[in-house]
Design an enzyme around this catalytic site. Structure first.
Site, mmCIF file in Angstrom:
data_model
loop_
_atom_site.group_PDB
_atom_site.id
_atom_site.type_symbol
_atom_site.label_atom_id
_atom_site.label_comp_id
_atom_site.label_asym_id
_atom_site.label_seq_id
_atom_site.Cartn_x
_atom_site.Cartn_y
_atom_site.Cartn_z
ATOM 1 N N LYS A 64 0.842 -1.206 0.000
ATOM 2 C CA LYS A 64 0.000 0.000 0.000
ATOM 3 C C LYS A 64 0.880 1.260 0.000
ATOM 4 C CE LYS A 64 -0.253 -0.456 5.038
ATOM 5 N NZ LYS A 64 -1.051 -0.977 6.161
ATOM 6 N N TYR A 90 15.974 30.412 5.766
ATOM 7 C CA TYR A 90 14.797 31.049 6.369
ATOM 8 C C TYR A 90 14.943 31.178 7.883
ATOM 9 C CZ TYR A 90 12.072 30.388 2.063
ATOM 10 O OH TYR A 90 11.587 30.444 0.790
HETATM 11 C C1 LIG Z 1 -0.223 -1.908 6.826
HETATM 12 C C2 LIG Z 1 -0.744 -3.210 7.298
HETATM 13 C C3 LIG Z 1 0.091 -4.330 7.418
HETATM 14 C C4 LIG Z 1 1.598 -4.244 7.251
HETATM 15 O O1 LIG Z 1 2.150 -3.807 8.474
HETATM 16 P P1 LIG Z 1 3.738 -3.639 8.675
HETATM 17 O O2 LIG Z 1 3.862 -3.214 10.086
HETATM 18 O O3 LIG Z 1 4.167 -2.602 7.712
HETATM 19 O O4 LIG Z 1 4.354 -4.956 8.403
HETATM 20 C C5 LIG Z 1 -0.478 -5.542 7.725
HETATM 21 N N1 LIG Z 1 -1.815 -5.653 7.950
HETATM 22 C C6 LIG Z 1 -2.643 -4.594 7.888
HETATM 23 C C7 LIG Z 1 -4.091 -4.779 8.173
HETATM 24 C C8 LIG Z 1 -2.138 -3.345 7.579
HETATM 25 O O5 LIG Z 1 -2.958 -2.289 7.545
#
Ligand SMILES: *Cc1c(COP(=O)(O)O)cnc(C)c1O
Length: 377
Positions: A40, A259
């Site tokens: 994702k 800045y």
């Molecule tokens: C993002 C997510 C993961 C992955 O988690 P990590 O800590 O990055 O390994 C797994 N399961 C769900 C439901 C998630 O939202």
């Protein structure tokens, strides 16, 4: 001239390291458990398609994304993979079926919508069911799960292929909440007929075989983030963030840089301006943020193997670094400077910035040129 000669900043992604991390995680699993990949947020900022293709070449068959748009993009790259949509289906839109995407049903409304779709269509397309065991964000409550568990007709229509839950404090191996969630999940699963199950994210893989079930869902560890707090990081570093020197200038003692005049030179100094800023995900908290607050926590760059401090404020497109002490000849415009790399891991930079590695990676901006090395064909 290489293709990226005019790129202002680049993100080098080591697909061999990514593959090694996938194999390391898979190697920890009990038999009967497989490793999916969570890709994702554009593959945690690294480029979803390139990352997913490399992992598919390692044998990964299951992928998780956050929303349908990500799923549609990934489907084009991986026609055969199982692609789960973790959230935000908003019912059962036709895009899911059209692109062969598997929704994670997170509440009774989505369950009902997916069931309706099966009734008017040609039966059940696969879905996953999210049961809450303590996160209290997404997923059916224990009561809602119990109601569905006794409704075998509903289950058949839903095409349930996977039941999942999500850990709250997986990175803290000794936190009793892990065992509590494990117990709740096992209890809920018992009420259903045998369906494949998934509980562990990256950290959960390291909590032992009881947490592995049929499928684990690592994201962060694949990309080099430490899966367990307070323990050595077994994962290989996957990313290297580099900016380029745009200009070198000398300033007198007492002059300020950038800045807010946040940096004031205590001596005659040589300053380089580097082509990466907060718009690229080099967070503003890595600079000096109130006037004359020298000695505060800040980022560092690495030039020719020498670590040098980021000084002054982080601007949108630029940072400044202090070269004083480096030999003149060693520095020239166009030269690459490491901001994340061998001198500073993602996790270390996150600590400098007062955040977590996940945020560092997912904020890496679209302007950075992604450069991929290695990987199986
Ligand atoms: C993002 C997510 C993961 C992955 O988690 P990590 O800590 O990055 O390994 C797994 N399961 C769900 C439901 C998630 O939202």
């Amino acid at each position: 001239m290489s293709a990226d000669d005019h790129a202002a900043g680049r993100l080098c992604v080591d697909l061999d390291a990514l593959g090694a991390n996938y194999r390391l995680l898979r190697g920890k699993l009990k038999s009967g458990s497989a490793a999916a990949a969570v890709v994702k947020a554009d593959g945690y900022g690294l480029g979803m398609v390139a990352v997913a293709r490399a992992l598919a070449a390692e044998g990964c068959a299951d992928f998780f994304v956050a929303d349908i748009d990500e799923g549609v993009t990934l489907r084009r790259a991986l026609p055969k993979a199982r692609i789960y949509i973790l959230g935000g289906c908003f019912g059962a839109p036709p895009e899911l079926a059209a692109h062969g995407l598997t929704p994670v049903l997170n509440h009774p409304g989505e369950v009902a919508a997916w069931r309706d779709l099966a009734r008017i269509g040609n039966g059940a397309a696969p879905s996953a069911l999210h049961l809450d065991t303590g996160m209290n964000r997404l997923g059916l409550s224990a009561q809602e799960a119990a109601a569905l568990a006794v409704d075998r007709a509903a289950q058949a229509e839903l095409g349930l292929a996977l039941i999942l839950s999500h850990l709250v404090v997986g990175e803290e191996a000794d936190d009793p909440l892990n065992q509590t969630q494990l117990g709740r999940f096992a209890q809920l699963l018992k009420q259903f007929p045998p369906i494949e199950a998934s509980l562990a994210n990256s950290s959960g893989v390291f909590l032992g075989a009881a947490f592995h079930f049929n499928l684990v869902r690592p994201g962060a560890a694949l990309y080099g983030i430490a899966p367990q707090s307070g323990r050595p990081n077994p994962m290989a570093q996957v990313v290297r963030l580099q900016g380029r020197i745009l200009q070198v200038r000398s300033i007198d003692r007492g002059e300020t840089v950038g800045y807010g005049a946040a940096f004031r030179a205590a001596r005659k100094s040589r300053i380089a301006t580097v082509s990466v800023g907060y718009a690229d995900g080099y967070l503003r908290s890595l600079g000096q943020n109130s006037a004359n607050r020298t000695g505060s926590r800040h980022g560092t760059a690495c030039l020719n193997g020498v670590e040098i401090p980021v000084i002054g404020r982080v601007s949108m497109d630029l940072i400044t670094v202090d070269l004083t002490g480096l030999p003149d000849a060693a520095v020239f415009p166009g030269q690459y400077v490491d901001l994340i790399g061998p001198h500073r891991t993602v996790d270390a930079l996150a600590q400098d910035a007062g955040t977590i590695g996940y945020e560092i990676l997912t904020r890496l901006g679209p302007r950075l040129r992604r450069v991929y090395a290695g990987g199986r064909q």
